[in-house]
Design a protein around this motif. Structure first.
Motif, PDB file in Angstrom:
ATOM      1  N   SER A 155       0.807  -1.209   0.119  1.00 28.09           N
ATOM      2  CA  SER A 155       0.085   0.133  -0.214  1.00 28.09           C
ATOM      3  C   SER A 155       0.878   1.302  -0.040  1.00 28.09           C
ATOM      4  CB  SER A 155      -1.018  -0.032   1.155  1.00 28.09           C
ATOM      5  OG  SER A 155      -0.215   0.350   2.367  1.00 28.09           O
ATOM      6  N   PHE A 156       0.162   2.295  -0.206  1.00 26.97           N
ATOM      7  CA  PHE A 156       0.997   3.565  -0.173  1.00 26.97           C
ATOM      8  C   PHE A 156       1.623   3.833   1.393  1.00 26.97           C
ATOM      9  CE2 PHE A 156      -0.804   3.971  -4.455  1.00 26.97           C
ATOM     10  CZ  PHE A 156       0.313   4.505  -5.046  1.00 26.97           C
ATOM     11  N   ALA A 157       0.758   3.480   2.408  1.00 25.74           N
ATOM     12  CA  ALA A 157       1.264   3.606   3.546  1.00 25.74           C
ATOM     13  C   ALA A 157       2.636   2.915   3.766  1.00 25.74           C
ATOM     14  CB  ALA A 157       0.156   3.328   4.561  1.00 25.74           C
ATOM     15  N   ASP A 158       2.843   1.832   3.109  1.00 28.24           N
ATOM     16  CA  ASP A 158       3.935   1.137   3.549  1.00 28.24           C
ATOM     17  C   ASP A 158       5.087   1.667   2.802  1.00 28.24           C
ATOM     18  OD1 ASP A 158       2.542  -0.891   4.487  1.00 28.24           O
ATOM     19  OD2 ASP A 158       2.183  -2.187   2.615  1.00 28.24           O
ATOM     20  N   LEU A 159       5.069   2.647   2.149  1.00 28.06           N
ATOM     21  CA  LEU A 159       6.133   3.493   1.455  1.00 28.06           C
ATOM     22  C   LEU A 159       6.907   4.368   2.719  1.00 28.06           C
ATOM     23  CD1 LEU A 159       5.003   4.928  -1.776  1.00 28.06           C
ATOM     24  CD2 LEU A 159       6.526   3.165  -1.664  1.00 28.06           C
ATOM     25  N   ALA A 160       6.437   4.331   3.703  1.00 27.67           N
ATOM     26  CA  ALA A 160       6.900   5.036   5.150  1.00 27.67           C
ATOM     27  C   ALA A 160       8.247   4.395   5.317  1.00 27.67           C
ATOM     28  CB  ALA A 160       5.991   5.187   5.918  1.00 27.67           C
ATOM     29  N   LEU A 175       3.590  12.414  -4.302  1.00 24.85           N
ATOM     30  CA  LEU A 175       2.768  11.476  -3.775  1.00 24.85           C
ATOM     31  C   LEU A 175       3.539  10.329  -2.859  1.00 24.85           C
ATOM     32  CD1 LEU A 175       0.349   9.624  -3.482  1.00 24.85           C
ATOM     33  CD2 LEU A 175       0.569   8.718  -5.585  1.00 24.85           C
ATOM     34  N   ALA A 176       4.831  10.297  -3.379  1.00 20.86           N
ATOM     35  CA  ALA A 176       5.813   9.494  -2.735  1.00 20.86           C
ATOM     36  C   ALA A 176       6.060  10.174  -1.242  1.00 20.86           C
ATOM     37  CB  ALA A 176       6.938   9.101  -3.546  1.00 20.86           C
ATOM     38  N   GLU A 178       4.746  12.315   0.350  1.00 23.54           N
ATOM     39  CA  GLU A 178       3.323  12.524   1.229  1.00 23.54           C
ATOM     40  C   GLU A 178       3.218  11.213   1.975  1.00 23.54           C
ATOM     41  OE1 GLU A 178       0.557  14.084  -1.258  1.00 23.54           O
ATOM     42  OE2 GLU A 178       1.001  16.241  -0.806  1.00 23.54           O
ATOM     43  N   SER A 179       3.688   9.913   1.141  1.00 26.73           N
ATOM     44  CA  SER A 179       3.379   8.571   1.549  1.00 26.73           C
ATOM     45  C   SER A 179       4.510   8.169   2.795  1.00 26.73           C
ATOM     46  CB  SER A 179       3.447   7.593   0.643  1.00 26.73           C
ATOM     47  OG  SER A 179       2.425   8.030  -0.308  1.00 26.73           O
ATOM     48  N   VAL A 205       7.140   5.135  -7.773  1.00 27.39           N
ATOM     49  CA  VAL A 205       5.847   5.550  -8.352  1.00 27.39           C
ATOM     50  C   VAL A 205       5.778   6.040  -9.476  1.00 27.39           C
ATOM     51  CG1 VAL A 205       3.911   6.750  -7.261  1.00 27.39           C
ATOM     52  CG2 VAL A 205       5.490   5.817  -5.801  1.00 27.39           C
ATOM     53  N   THR A 229      -3.495   3.770  -6.967  1.00 23.28           N
ATOM     54  CA  THR A 229      -4.276   4.652  -6.429  1.00 23.28           C
ATOM     55  C   THR A 229      -5.656   4.416  -6.756  1.00 23.28           C
ATOM     56  OG1 THR A 229      -4.170   6.020  -8.406  1.00 23.28           O
ATOM     57  CG2 THR A 229      -2.370   6.389  -6.621  1.00 23.28           C
TER      58      THR A 229
END
Length: 277
Positions: A155-160, A175-176, A178-179, A205, A229
């Motif tokens: 998920s995008f949250a997993d990019l943290a 987007l990257a 912000e994630s 991304v 997305t």
């Protein structure tokens, strides 16, 4: 920023834009009535095309895989080109292409050099205010591309805390970050995907069409899409503001081409997937 992203910005405004396009497509010209068919306000966009027997289409011709010359100097081809030819065939006219640089393509439409633009023109609020659009014939999302054995990003949250490769001028960079990702700067897709393949970054991304084109051309061995997305970008034929009748006829043609599988077949040829819906 890669060429594709100069034209496409995926955002949360897609639903609003779609509503605006629907209103644009359904608002038939309410021009003044009179005995003269050329009376002020009369929409002759469709009748002039049918009478001439030609649909003139503005396109770049240098924008692979959408509008380009095979082998660099061969026949004009591409996803948008083939969709435009199919639409013209549905209208019972010939497709004629006017190749124009992107920076001048809308000026050419406004000047009447061509009837429409087929060049992955994304529908944005600003463009909806200035032009008339058909229904979309291309839909795309933003995607996270990772090595196929990666299990830590879903998920995008997993990019943290992860590292991605991005052009610093693209909205994918935004987007990257912000994630929560740390971004390694690159010039475009070719560099970013190479870093992923080499294991030097965790992910990149980008637009799904960019990935699908790469997969179609190379196989994208060892890569996969980890997440997409929810918002989608939409691309359509663009017309002059007074071109409602022609836009509606093109939309009807696109509906027929969707129902009979033509759009899906053209999509598969260029992307290995149906990007028309």
């Amino acid at each position: 920023m890669n060429t594709y992203m100069k034209r496409h910005l995926v955002s949360a405004t897609v639903l609003t834009i779609a509503a605006a396009v629907a209103l644009t497509g359904c608002s038939a010209s309410a021009g003044d009535s009179g005995s003269d068919g050329a009376a002020a306000g009369t929409d002759e966009s469709l009748s002039s095309v049918l009478e001439s027997g030609t649909l003139t289409i503005g396109t770049e011709g240098t924008y692979r895989p959408f509008s380009y010359h095979a082998d660099g100097s061969g026949e004009l081809t591409g996803y948008d080109v083939e969709v435009a030819r199919a639409v013209a065939d549905q209208l019972g006219v010939e497709a004629e292409f006017e190749e124009t640089q992107w920076d001048a393509i809308f000026a050419g439409l406004e000047a009447g050099r061509f009837d429409t633009i087929a060049n992955q023109v994304s529908i944005t609020p600003e463009r909806v205010e200035a032009y008339t659009f058909s229904t979309p014939y291309t839909y795309s999302t933003g995607v996270i591309v990772v090595p196929e054995d990666n299990t830590s990003i879903a998920s995008f949250a997993d990019l943290a805390g992860k590292t991605t490769a991005q052009s610093l001028t693209s909205n994918w960079y935004t987007l990257a970050t912000e994630s929560g990702a740390t971004v390694q700067s690159v010039e475009g897709w070719a560099q970013s995907v190479a870093l992923v393949e080499q294991g030097r970054v965790d992910a990149t991304v980008n637009d799904k069409l960019t990935y699908l084109d790469y997969k179609k051309q190379t196989g994208a061995a060892g890569l996969k899409i980890a997440a997409e997305t929810e918002e989608r970008s939409e691309s359509a034929f663009a017309f002059a503001p007074e071109g409602t009748a022609l836009a509606e006829a093109v939309s009807e043609a696109l509906a027929t081409l969707s129902e009979d599988g033509t759009l899906a077949a053209i999509s598969d040829t260029y992307f290995g997937a149906d990007v028309s819906q």
